[in-house]
Design a protein around this motif. Sequence first.
Motif, short mmCIF file in Angstrom:
data_model
loop_
_atom_site.label_atom_id
_atom_site.label_comp_id
_atom_site.label_asym_id
_atom_site.label_seq_id
_atom_site.Cartn_x
_atom_site.Cartn_y
_atom_site.Cartn_z
N LEU A 47 0.83 -1.20 0.00
CA LEU A 47 0.00 0.00 0.00
C LEU A 47 0.87 1.25 0.00
O LEU A 47 0.58 2.22 -0.73
N GLU A 48 1.93 1.24 0.77
CA GLU A 48 2.83 2.40 0.82
C GLU A 48 3.44 2.67 -0.56
O GLU A 48 3.53 3.82 -1.01
N GLN A 49 3.83 1.61 -1.24
CA GLN A 49 4.38 1.77 -2.59
C GLN A 49 3.33 2.32 -3.54
O GLN A 49 3.61 3.20 -4.37
N ALA A 50 2.10 1.80 -3.44
CA ALA A 50 1.03 2.27 -4.32
C ALA A 50 0.69 3.73 -4.05
O ALA A 50 0.47 4.51 -4.99
N LEU A 51 0.65 4.11 -2.78
CA LEU A 51 0.36 5.51 -2.43
C LEU A 51 1.40 6.45 -3.01
O LEU A 51 1.09 7.55 -3.46
N HIS A 52 2.65 6.00 -3.01
CA HIS A 52 3.74 6.83 -3.53
C HIS A 52 3.57 7.09 -5.03
O HIS A 52 4.07 8.10 -5.55
N ARG A 53 2.85 6.21 -5.70
CA ARG A 53 2.67 6.35 -7.15
C ARG A 53 1.41 7.12 -7.55
O ARG A 53 1.14 7.28 -8.73
N GLN A 54 0.64 7.59 -6.58
CA GLN A 54 -0.57 8.33 -6.90
C GLN A 54 -0.24 9.81 -7.09
O GLN A 54 0.50 10.39 -6.29
N SER A 55 -0.81 10.42 -8.11
CA SER A 55 -0.53 11.83 -8.39
C SER A 55 -1.41 12.78 -7.59
O SER A 55 -1.05 13.94 -7.35
N PHE A 56 -2.60 12.30 -7.18
CA PHE A 56 -3.61 13.13 -6.52
C PHE A 56 -3.96 14.36 -7.35
O PHE A 56 -4.29 15.42 -6.82
N TYR A 57 -3.90 14.17 -8.65
CA TYR A 57 -4.36 15.22 -9.57
C TYR A 57 -5.87 15.39 -9.41
O TYR A 57 -6.60 14.41 -9.30
N GLN A 58 -6.33 16.62 -9.40
CA GLN A 58 -7.74 16.92 -9.16
C GLN A 58 -8.52 16.85 -10.48
O GLN A 58 -8.67 17.84 -11.17
N PHE A 59 -9.02 15.65 -10.81
CA PHE A 59 -9.78 15.49 -12.05
C PHE A 59 -11.13 16.19 -11.99
O PHE A 59 -11.59 16.76 -12.97
N THR A 60 -11.78 16.11 -10.82
CA THR A 60 -13.09 16.74 -10.61
C THR A 60 -13.11 17.32 -9.21
O THR A 60 -12.21 17.04 -8.40
N PRO A 61 -14.12 18.09 -8.85
CA PRO A 61 -14.21 18.59 -7.46
C PRO A 61 -14.33 17.48 -6.42
O PRO A 61 -14.14 17.73 -5.23
N HIS A 62 -14.65 16.25 -6.86
CA HIS A 62 -14.85 15.13 -5.93
C HIS A 62 -13.61 14.27 -5.75
O HIS A 62 -13.62 13.33 -4.95
N THR A 63 -12.54 14.56 -6.49
CA THR A 63 -11.32 13.76 -6.41
C THR A 63 -10.63 13.94 -5.06
O THR A 63 -10.52 15.05 -4.56
N TYR A 64 -10.15 12.82 -4.49
CA TYR A 64 -9.39 12.92 -3.24
C TYR A 64 -8.11 13.68 -3.49
O TYR A 64 -7.35 13.39 -4.42
N ALA A 65 -7.84 14.67 -2.63
CA ALA A 65 -6.75 15.61 -2.88
C ALA A 65 -5.43 15.20 -2.23
O ALA A 65 -4.39 15.73 -2.58
N ASN A 66 -5.46 14.27 -1.27
CA ASN A 66 -4.23 13.90 -0.59
C ASN A 66 -4.34 12.50 0.00
O ASN A 66 -5.42 11.90 0.02
N ARG A 67 -3.22 11.99 0.47
CA ARG A 67 -3.17 10.61 0.95
C ARG A 67 -4.00 10.40 2.21
O ARG A 67 -4.56 9.32 2.40
N ASP A 68 -4.09 11.39 3.09
CA ASP A 68 -4.87 11.23 4.32
C ASP A 68 -6.35 11.02 4.01
O ASP A 68 -7.02 10.17 4.61
N GLU A 69 -6.88 11.80 3.07
CA GLU A 69 -8.27 11.62 2.66
C GLU A 69 -8.47 10.22 2.06
O GLU A 69 -9.47 9.55 2.33
N LEU A 70 -7.51 9.81 1.23
CA LEU A 70 -7.62 8.49 0.60
C LEU A 70 -7.54 7.37 1.63
O LEU A 70 -8.30 6.41 1.57
N LEU A 71 -6.62 7.49 2.59
CA LEU A 71 -6.49 6.45 3.62
C LEU A 71 -7.77 6.29 4.42
O LEU A 71 -8.17 5.17 4.77
N ALA A 72 -8.44 7.40 4.73
CA ALA A 72 -9.70 7.34 5.45
C ALA A 72 -10.75 6.61 4.60
O ALA A 72 -11.54 5.80 5.12
N GLU A 73 -10.75 6.89 3.30
CA GLU A 73 -11.69 6.21 2.41
C GLU A 73 -11.38 4.72 2.30
O GLU A 73 -12.29 3.89 2.29
N LEU A 74 -10.11 4.34 2.26
CA LEU A 74 -9.74 2.93 2.17
C LEU A 74 -10.17 2.17 3.42
O LEU A 74 -10.61 1.02 3.34
N ALA A 75 -10.08 2.82 4.58
CA ALA A 75 -10.55 2.19 5.81
C ALA A 75 -12.06 1.95 5.76
O ALA A 75 -12.56 0.90 6.19
N ALA A 76 -12.80 2.92 5.22
CA ALA A 76 -14.25 2.78 5.08
C ALA A 76 -14.60 1.65 4.11
O ALA A 76 -15.57 0.91 4.32
#
Length: 272
Positions: free
Chosen positions: A169-198
């Motif tokens: 997971l750490e390796q995969a997170l390092h490869r994410q750009s967090f580019y904002q495709f839409t207003p709903h795109t996760y903007a950073n790893r902390d937001e994404l980690l919370a979503e992955l836990a859910a």
Amino acid sequence: MPPRKGSHVTKAFTDGPSNGDGTVGKALDVLDMVANADGPVRFTDLLAGSPYPKATLYRFLQTLTHQNMLSYDADRQTYALGMRLVRLAHTAWAQSSLAPLARPHLDRLSAALGETIHLAQLDQGQVLYVDKRNAAQPVDMFSSAGKVGPAYCTGVGKAMMAYLPADALEQALHRQSFYQFTPHTYANRDELLAELAAIRARGYAFDREEHEPNIICVAAPILSERGRAIGAISVTSTKLRTSLEQLEDLAPQILATAADIATEARNWRFPE
């Protein structure tokens, strides 16, 4: 991040060139550059996006062409992927892709739901779409079999990332750009980690217009016996036709299909 408008070649070196892999790694970087171009590509275009000197790049291109990994059109002076890659890709698809064994399960799910069905696997922290069934009323969207997409803002990507071991997971997170495709795109790893836990708590993932406007989906991981995600499937639609709540009602069928594919993979000793 998507390629710049007017750019002919997408740069393939998100973490720098493959210095640690020697000559072979560098040659594969060049192969990736040709593969990521939006069509046959000229040497000058490759040079503009390459970290290698002109002579080095030319030497790699010559070697790859001699090995039939690339083809060269002398009239147009362009490079494209070679037929040897087609043969290798076909073998890899048959041996390492979930697509052949998942096909009947996708067909049944598609016939039952009438929506777009995706089958995907993780490749270097990104989503590789390995199969797709179009909806009864097809919707124009990014995905197609063989295409690579971002993991952090797609349902299938998040469904697989949620079940990665900590180091992967750490390796995969390092490869994410967090580019904002839409207003709903996760903007950073902390937001994404919370979503992955859910997602782990819920058992399935959503795409809430995170990659493309109006495109929504529900996705389920395909889990090995050890609980690792070896792939994911999704049912995708558009907000113009349905709602996320209505798609979520299909989650039991999506999860059941994912479980059937997982069982098939175990029987075929599919690699984790």
